[in-house]
Design a protein around this motif. Structure first.
Motif, PDB file in Angstrom:
ATOM      1  N   THR A 152       0.963  -1.084   0.297  1.00  0.00           N
ATOM      2  CA  THR A 152      -0.501  -0.168   0.086  1.00  0.00           C
ATOM      3  C   THR A 152       0.891   1.048   0.258  1.00  0.00           C
ATOM      4  OG1 THR A 152      -2.322  -0.732   1.344  1.00  0.00           O
ATOM      5  CG2 THR A 152      -2.005   1.654   0.996  1.00  0.00           C
ATOM      6  N   ARG A 153       0.906   2.244  -0.334  1.00  0.00           N
ATOM      7  CA  ARG A 153       0.745   3.989  -0.401  1.00  0.00           C
ATOM      8  C   ARG A 153      -0.160   4.432  -0.768  1.00  0.00           C
ATOM      9  NH1 ARG A 153       5.693   3.317  -4.865  1.00  0.00           N
ATOM     10  NH2 ARG A 153       7.467   2.353  -4.073  1.00  0.00           N
ATOM     11  N   ARG A 154       0.552   5.597  -0.145  1.00  0.00           N
ATOM     12  CA  ARG A 154      -0.603   6.638   0.174  1.00  0.00           C
ATOM     13  C   ARG A 154      -0.320   7.884   0.841  1.00  0.00           C
ATOM     14  NH1 ARG A 154      -3.641   2.905   3.785  1.00  0.00           N
ATOM     15  NH2 ARG A 154      -3.687   3.263   6.279  1.00  0.00           N
ATOM     16  N   LEU A 155      -0.747   8.761   0.808  1.00  0.00           N
ATOM     17  CA  LEU A 155      -0.035  10.504   1.416  1.00  0.00           C
ATOM     18  C   LEU A 155      -0.789  10.714   2.866  1.00  0.00           C
ATOM     19  CD1 LEU A 155       0.769  12.740  -1.236  1.00  0.00           C
ATOM     20  CD2 LEU A 155       2.283  12.361   1.045  1.00  0.00           C
ATOM     21  N   GLU A 156      -0.417  11.116   4.472  1.00  0.00           N
ATOM     22  CA  GLU A 156      -1.237  11.117   4.966  1.00  0.00           C
ATOM     23  C   GLU A 156      -1.055  12.362   5.424  1.00  0.00           C
ATOM     24  OE1 GLU A 156      -1.647   8.202   7.689  1.00  0.00           O
ATOM     25  OE2 GLU A 156      -2.902   6.727   6.291  1.00  0.00           O
ATOM     26  N   TRP A 157      -1.589  13.842   5.125  1.00  0.00           N
ATOM     27  CA  TRP A 157      -1.844  14.798   5.303  1.00  0.00           C
ATOM     28  C   TRP A 157      -2.167  15.373   7.122  1.00  0.00           C
ATOM     29  CZ3 TRP A 157       3.160  17.813   3.275  1.00  0.00           C
ATOM     30  CH2 TRP A 157       3.113  16.826   1.881  1.00  0.00           C
ATOM     31  N   ARG A 158      -1.189  16.243   7.753  1.00  0.00           N
ATOM     32  CA  ARG A 158      -2.727  16.343   8.712  1.00  0.00           C
ATOM     33  C   ARG A 158      -3.397  17.476   7.991  1.00  0.00           C
ATOM     34  NH1 ARG A 158       2.944  16.881  12.485  1.00  0.00           N
ATOM     35  NH2 ARG A 158       2.077  14.332  13.551  1.00  0.00           N
ATOM     36  N   GLU A 159      -3.987  18.734   9.209  1.00  0.00           N
ATOM     37  CA  GLU A 159      -4.332  19.679   8.622  1.00  0.00           C
ATOM     38  C   GLU A 159      -3.488  20.954   8.179  1.00  0.00           C
ATOM     39  OE1 GLU A 159      -7.880  22.540  10.215  1.00  0.00           O
ATOM     40  OE2 GLU A 159      -7.812  20.831  11.266  1.00  0.00           O
ATOM     41  N   GLY A 160      -3.714  21.105   7.229  1.00  0.00           N
ATOM     42  CA  GLY A 160      -2.667  22.892   7.064  1.00  0.00           C
ATOM     43  C   GLY A 160      -1.423  22.105   6.933  1.00  0.00           C
ATOM     44  N   GLU A 161      -0.161  20.739   6.418  1.00  0.00           N
ATOM     45  CA  GLU A 161       0.751  20.870   6.666  1.00  0.00           C
ATOM     46  C   GLU A 161       0.846  20.522   4.789  1.00  0.00           C
ATOM     47  OE1 GLU A 161       3.278  17.147   8.139  1.00  0.00           O
ATOM     48  OE2 GLU A 161       1.328  16.795   7.531  1.00  0.00           O
ATOM     49  N   ARG A 162      -0.385  20.244   3.704  1.00  0.00           N
ATOM     50  CA  ARG A 162       0.891  19.994   3.097  1.00  0.00           C
ATOM     51  C   ARG A 162       0.382  21.897   2.084  1.00  0.00           C
ATOM     52  NH1 ARG A 162      -2.300  16.563  -1.942  1.00  0.00           N
ATOM     53  NH2 ARG A 162      -0.680  17.627  -3.589  1.00  0.00           N
ATOM     54  N   GLU A 163      -0.491  22.266   2.873  1.00  0.00           N
ATOM     55  CA  GLU A 163      -0.107  24.108   3.000  1.00  0.00           C
ATOM     56  C   GLU A 163       1.246  25.028   2.729  1.00  0.00           C
ATOM     57  OE1 GLU A 163      -4.081  22.960   2.397  1.00  0.00           O
ATOM     58  OE2 GLU A 163      -2.674  22.656   3.940  1.00  0.00           O
ATOM     59  N   GLN A 164       1.719  24.192   4.202  1.00  0.00           N
ATOM     60  CA  GLN A 164       2.719  25.007   5.070  1.00  0.00           C
ATOM     61  C   GLN A 164       4.024  24.595   4.091  1.00  0.00           C
ATOM     62  OE1 GLN A 164       3.095  22.933   8.987  1.00  0.00           O
ATOM     63  NE2 GLN A 164       4.945  24.429   9.468  1.00  0.00           N
ATOM     64  N   TRP A 165       4.089  22.699   3.948  1.00  0.00           N
ATOM     65  CA  TRP A 165       5.132  22.410   2.745  1.00  0.00           C
ATOM     66  C   TRP A 165       5.251  23.502   1.010  1.00  0.00           C
ATOM     67  CZ3 TRP A 165       6.921  16.871   3.443  1.00  0.00           C
ATOM     68  CH2 TRP A 165       6.938  16.783   4.295  1.00  0.00           C
ATOM     69  N   ALA A 166       3.936  23.988   1.061  1.00  0.00           N
ATOM     70  CA  ALA A 166       4.092  24.765  -0.297  1.00  0.00           C
ATOM     71  C   ALA A 166       4.201  25.787  -0.650  1.00  0.00           C
ATOM     72  CB  ALA A 166       2.300  24.269  -1.137  1.00  0.00           C
ATOM     73  N   PHE A 176      13.228  20.396  -0.920  1.00  0.00           N
ATOM     74  CA  PHE A 176      12.052  19.417  -1.508  1.00  0.00           C
ATOM     75  C   PHE A 176      11.142  20.013  -1.029  1.00  0.00           C
ATOM     76  CE2 PHE A 176      16.171  16.870  -1.714  1.00  0.00           C
ATOM     77  CZ  PHE A 176      16.770  16.960  -3.009  1.00  0.00           C
ATOM     78  N   THR A 177      10.296  20.409  -0.018  1.00  0.00           N
ATOM     79  CA  THR A 177       9.614  20.211   0.980  1.00  0.00           C
ATOM     80  C   THR A 177       8.122  20.709  -0.577  1.00  0.00           C
ATOM     81  OG1 THR A 177       9.823  22.582   1.754  1.00  0.00           O
ATOM     82  CG2 THR A 177       9.722  20.078   3.104  1.00  0.00           C
ATOM     83  N   PRO A 178       8.863  21.804  -0.929  1.00  0.00           N
ATOM     84  CA  PRO A 178       7.513  22.565  -1.867  1.00  0.00           C
ATOM     85  C   PRO A 178       7.168  21.490  -3.232  1.00  0.00           C
ATOM     86  CG  PRO A 178       8.807  23.993  -2.176  1.00  0.00           C
ATOM     87  CD  PRO A 178       9.408  23.063  -0.874  1.00  0.00           C
ATOM     88  N   VAL A 179       7.986  20.327  -3.325  1.00  0.00           N
ATOM     89  CA  VAL A 179       8.150  19.357  -5.082  1.00  0.00           C
ATOM     90  C   VAL A 179       6.919  18.553  -4.344  1.00  0.00           C
ATOM     91  CG1 VAL A 179       9.454  17.654  -5.650  1.00  0.00           C
ATOM     92  CG2 VAL A 179      10.454  20.241  -4.993  1.00  0.00           C
ATOM     93  N   VAL A 180       7.423  17.774  -3.107  1.00  0.00           N
ATOM     94  CA  VAL A 180       6.364  17.376  -1.957  1.00  0.00           C
ATOM     95  C   VAL A 180       4.968  17.414  -2.751  1.00  0.00           C
ATOM     96  CG1 VAL A 180       6.128  15.574  -0.210  1.00  0.00           C
ATOM     97  CG2 VAL A 180       8.556  15.707  -1.121  1.00  0.00           C
ATOM     98  N   ALA A 181       5.029  18.315  -1.842  1.00  0.00           N
ATOM     99  CA  ALA A 181       3.986  18.628  -1.903  1.00  0.00           C
ATOM    100  C   ALA A 181       2.361  19.087  -2.984  1.00  0.00           C
ATOM    101  CB  ALA A 181       3.724  20.832  -1.108  1.00  0.00           C
ATOM    102  N   LYS A 182       3.562  19.527  -3.886  1.00  0.00           N
ATOM    103  CA  LYS A 182       3.242  19.761  -5.314  1.00  0.00           C
ATOM    104  C   LYS A 182       2.937  18.009  -5.844  1.00  0.00           C
ATOM    105  CE  LYS A 182       3.883  22.067  -9.729  1.00  0.00           C
ATOM    106  NZ  LYS A 182       3.862  23.179  -9.998  1.00  0.00           N
ATOM    107  N   TYR A 183       3.536  17.448  -5.644  1.00  0.00           N
ATOM    108  CA  TYR A 183       3.748  16.237  -6.489  1.00  0.00           C
ATOM    109  C   TYR A 183       3.031  14.873  -6.246  1.00  0.00           C
ATOM    110  CZ  TYR A 183       6.302  18.699 -10.443  1.00  0.00           C
ATOM    111  OH  TYR A 183       6.351  19.949 -11.068  1.00  0.00           O
ATOM    112  N   GLY A 184       3.007  15.053  -4.471  1.00  0.00           N
ATOM    113  CA  GLY A 184       2.094  14.012  -4.156  1.00  0.00           C
ATOM    114  C   GLY A 184       3.621  13.204  -4.382  1.00  0.00           C
ATOM    115  N   MET A 185       2.480  11.847  -4.417  1.00  0.00           N
ATOM    116  CA  MET A 185       2.885  10.709  -4.430  1.00  0.00           C
ATOM    117  C   MET A 185       4.314  10.344  -5.281  1.00  0.00           C
ATOM    118  SD  MET A 185       1.688   8.101  -1.674  1.00  0.00           S
ATOM    119  CE  MET A 185       2.785   6.796  -2.962  1.00  0.00           C
ATOM    120  N   ALA A 186       4.006  10.745  -6.987  1.00  0.00           N
ATOM    121  CA  ALA A 186       4.934  10.834  -7.865  1.00  0.00           C
ATOM    122  C   ALA A 186       6.046  11.403  -7.355  1.00  0.00           C
ATOM    123  CB  ALA A 186       4.104  12.233  -8.856  1.00  0.00           C
TER     124      ALA A 186
END
Length: 860
Positions: free
Chosen positions: A170-184, A247-257
């Motif tokens: 299994t592969r999946r992303l589990e973001w906390r509330e507001g975390e992805r926006e913060q990384w982006a 790398f954090t904004p790249v992870v936030a934008k591309y996710g599993m990729a």
């Protein structure tokens, strides 16, 4: 060296200036050790003083200890003199003095007669001068402290192997509330690509041309996902400097990729880049985290957070490894499963294993979980204690019965501490905590920590810092916080981050309050960010946001409900209250105000009075910390228009014995169905409106702080009412300036009126207390811009000339505002770029506060 030592007694003081110069001119550590050891043989105050003045140098410390042993009387006298001074070496001198007194306790009566009154009083106040408590017999000790498992022969366990199990893919992303926006939103800086960019061609040029990390991540951040994803999946950078920020904004934008990239870079640089895996639930990530859990100290904290975040699902991925052939992979997987079981419960883990892999797998896992934790946690080699860790010079550890642990039992405790890892204490320490008095453990841990600092904080013994976590108390927090705040400036950022974990583990209101203070006000940005992350972890565990946790971290400090406390000297009693800045004041029994609490007198209770004065001094320190934080937070809440429910307002502000001193000096707004009514908190905790009539706060209302812009025609009336009652405000609210943009500025992207202004760098840095941030260092460590976040994707940025030099902020004492503009993120200004944001889009409150900051900074 031998010749110098032989002649030292005859040469006397004549050679001390020569040796002082020799110490100053030493070109390597070996020479420094040799020269300083020669100095130790000179029987003079001047020679001892030469070493004492350099006690913070780890190469000179052995010579100082040699000099202390050679002449105990001189050492006692000069250390006491140094300990009584206000210099930077005074705390270290007192620590050395305490050790010296402990080791020479039999000589103490004779040595005390050679000291003056103040020095003798200092020596008598030390722990080392106190009479030792009688030691407990071996029969009175817990069995673990009398005969720990590493003193006995261990029986090896033969693990069962169950092959053929397939790992969960299994592969999946589990973001906390507001975390992805913060990384982006992490700033990358630089210019933007034009709309006409051929992204395939640009990607080919950048990736095939081995461009640096900054240029490559900028490409991925700005380009279209559908075009650049194939390029991202094959990109394997070698330059990883500054990788977490890049790398954090790249992870936030591309996710599993982005996962293949993150797995690669995290494996290449686990100490710094493993945190990039936090949102990913994946077998590769689980294996990296499990390996770091047992092998890499720098990864252990991140790994524990990752398993806590993903829970049983993460543990299940490692079951095939945990049941495979003996080796590092199995050991790591077993340890990870034990960790998950400790938080999720063994029964829940075993039920999940049985459902996924069958009953036999669950039985083998159960066997692994059932291993005696006291033996299972032992490494192949038991760590040796350093020579400078001596039970005899540390405070005694007292059993709950009142007896002290013998030195041998103390050595067993120290071994348990050395076996512990960050967030993973040796299980036997629970026995110690239950059997011993908490106050004696806290004193022991702090003294051990000070010994480690005196030994120049060797990395091998960094477990000593972690000891403060389970055994520290509020006094530990007060002592540790200023130290870890300063560590980044001394090249010890990693130590400071470990210190944040210690505060979180202590977990008291005072500890979390200081942790929050670091998250808000630390002068070192990296430490500030890590503190914010730690606060977020604590808040999430409590089901709160970071701000909601901060509201609840304000300690009541043992105050009475009316916000005062009584200091009782036995024959005299004083009432302590607080003013609009939460500064304490003291009232006599007849209500007369005093400047400060008086020192205990001869007629006062000789035990009660000193203890009460000590409590008052600690209260002053704590309130000072609370005051600056709460005043700043309340002003920020007014500017951002943060709101609370009526119930929260009553609990957190009106009923709080300390915060209500601030709340009753401010004007509030109650919002019900879109209608806002201003009110204040009266001295009896009731509510009143601008006419001083009773006001009823509706249960369904939301409450926020009033800004002058919201008070309209009632502003003069509120100002007059507060003046009549002589109510002083903790910060400018009613008298706050209201400023407005010109019509030309509303349609523009730049504030030309501030461009060209020269501002002292100290005044500019003062704006960081109001939410402004320094830029990312670039060439030669220069921060070229200064910015303030106004909203998501909206920042006011100031281009500086010459810029702020990292570590030497006064290198350029005056900064010129070259360009002042709105941007989507803090970065350099490029005249060729298109800037779509306009100042007219800001709400009036934000614009007014922004203009006020800039006018204050540029005022002549």
């Amino acid at each position: 060296m031998a010749l110098i030592a032989t002649l030292a007694d005859g040469l006397g003081t004549d050679c001390v200036p020569f040796l002082n110069e020799a110490v100053e001119r030493c070109w390597n550590s070996d020479h420094l050790r040799s020269i300083s050891m020669a100095v130790a043989h000179f029987p003079t105050d001047a020679a001892f003083g030469l070493l004492l003045a350099r006690m913070d140098n780890k190469h000179i410390r052995p010579a100082l200890q040699e000099a202390m042993q050679r002449c105990p009387a001189r050492a006692l006298r000069l250390l006491a003199e140094a300990g009584l001074k206000d210099g930077k070496n005074a705390p270290a001198a007192r620590q050395l003095l305490n050790t010296h007194v402990t080791l020479n306790s039999t000589l103490l009566p004779q040595l005390l007669s050679q000291l003056d009154a103040k020095a003798a009083e200092l020596v008598r106040s030390l722990d080392g001068a106190r009479e030792r408590v009688a030691e407990a017999s071996p029969q009175a000790l817990p069995p673990l402290l009398a005969s720990p498992p590493w003193t006995r022969k261990r029986t090896p366990r033969k693990p069962q192997v169950l092959s053929g199990l397939q790992p969960d893919d299994t592969r999946r992303l589990e973001w906390r509330e507001g975390e992805r926006e913060q990384w982006a939103g992490h700033p990358s800086g630089g210019w933007e690509y034009p709309p006409t960019t051929d992204w395939d061609q640009e990607a080919r040029k950048i990736l095939k041309g081995n461009y640096g990390l900054w240029q490559t991540t900028r490409l991925f951040k700005q380009g279209p996902v559908e075009v650049l994803t194939p390029w991202l999946e094959t990109w394997r950078p070698e330059d990883l400097w500054g990788g977490q920020e890049s790398f954090t904004p790249v992870v936030a934008k591309y996710g599993m990729a982005a996962l293949p990239l993150v797995l690669k870079v995290a494996a290449a640089n686990p100490a710094h880049l493993t945190p990039l895996l936090m949102p990913f639930l994946d077998l590769g990530a689980a294996r990296l985290m499990a390996d770091g859990l047992i092998r890499l100290k720098s990864v252990q904290t991140t790994a524990r957070s990752w398993f806590a975040r993903h829970g049983i699902a993460a543990g299940l991925m490692l079951v095939p490894d945990a049941l495979g052939q003996p080796g590092p992979a199995r050991k790591a997987a077993e340890q990870a499963l034990r960790l998950v079981a400790s938080t999720e419960g063994a029964d829940a883990v075993l039920a999940a294993v049985a459902a996924e892999h069958g009953g036999q797998a669950a039985e083998i896992v159960a066997e692994a979980l059932a291993v005696d934790p006291l033996e299972q946690a032992l490494p192949t080699r038991i760590p040796a204690l350093p020579s400078w860790v001596q039970p005899a010079v540390l405070p005694q550890i007292l059993l709950t019965s009142g007896e002290a642990l013998p030195d041998e039992a103390v050595r067993h405790v120290l071994t348990m501490l050395a076996l512990s890892r960050p967030g993973d204490p040796y299980p036997g320490l629970t026995v110690v905590s239950e059997a011993c008095r908490a106050d004696s453990l806290a004193a022991f841990a702090w003294a051990l920590f000070e010994e480690w600092r005196q030994a120049a904080m060797p990395a091998k013994e960094s477990w000593i810092l972690q000891t403060l976590g389970p055994w520290g108390n509020d006094e530990t927090v007060r002592r540790l916080t200023p130290i870890l705040r300063d560590w980044p400036g001394q090249g010890a950022h990693h130590r400071a981050v470990e210190g944040l974990n210690v505060l979180a583990e202590i977990g008291s209101d005072a500890a979390l309050m200081h942790l929050h203070g670091i998250a808000q006000r630390a002068k070192f940005k990296a430490l500030k960010v890590r503190a914010q992350e730690k606060i977020s972890e604590v808040a999430e565990g409590l089901g709160l946001t970071g701000e909601q946790l901060s509201d609840r971290l304000v300690p009541d400090l043992g105050l009475d409900p009316d916000g005062t406390t009584v200091v009782d000297y036995g024959t005299r009693r004083f009432t302590v209250g607080f003013d609009e800045q939460l500064r304490p004041f003291v009232l006599d029994a007849d209500g007369k105000r005093r400047k400060d609490l008086p020192a205990p007198g001869a007629k006062d209770d000789q035990e009660l009075a000193p203890a009460e004065r000590k409590r008052f001094m600690a209260l002053k320190k704590d309130v000072r910390t609370v005051a600056s934080d709460q005043i700043r937070r309340l002003e920020a809440a007014m500017v951002t228009q943060r709101s609370w429910t009526a119930a929260e307002f009553r609990e957190l502000f009106v009923q709080h014995p300390l915060v209500w001193h601030l709340a009753r000096r401010l004007v509030w707004l109650a919002d019900v169905d879109g209608t806002a009514t201003s009110f204040r908190v009266a001295e009896d905790r009731s509510f009143a409106d601008v006419n001083d009539d009773a006001f009823t706060l509706a249960d369904d209302a939301t409450v926020r702080l009033a800004h002058p812009l919201h008070l309209g025609d009632t502003l003069p009336e509120w100002s007059e009412l507060f003046a009549d009652y002589e109510i002083l405000q903790p910060f400018a609210q009613l008298g706050r300036p209201v400023l407005r943009l010109t019509r030309e500025e509303e349609t523009a992207n730049r504030l030309h009126r501030f461009e060209g202004c020269k501002v002292p760098v100290g005044r500019l840095l003062g704006l960081t207390k109001r939410g402004w941030e320094r830029g990312v260092p670039h060439d030669a460590g220069i921060e070229r811009w200064f910015s303030k976040r106004l909203a998501e994707g909206r920042h006011l940025v100031i281009a500086l000339d010459e810029g702020i030099a990292v570590g030497v902020v006064d290198m350029f004492p005056d900064q010129t505002f070259e360009t002042v503009w709105l941007d989507t993120e803090p970065c350099d200004y490029w005249s060729s770029r298109h800037y779509p944001l306009r100042f007219g889009d800001l709400d009036p409150l934000t614009a007014s506060e922004l203009l006020a900051d800039l006018e204050a900074a540029t005022a002549q």
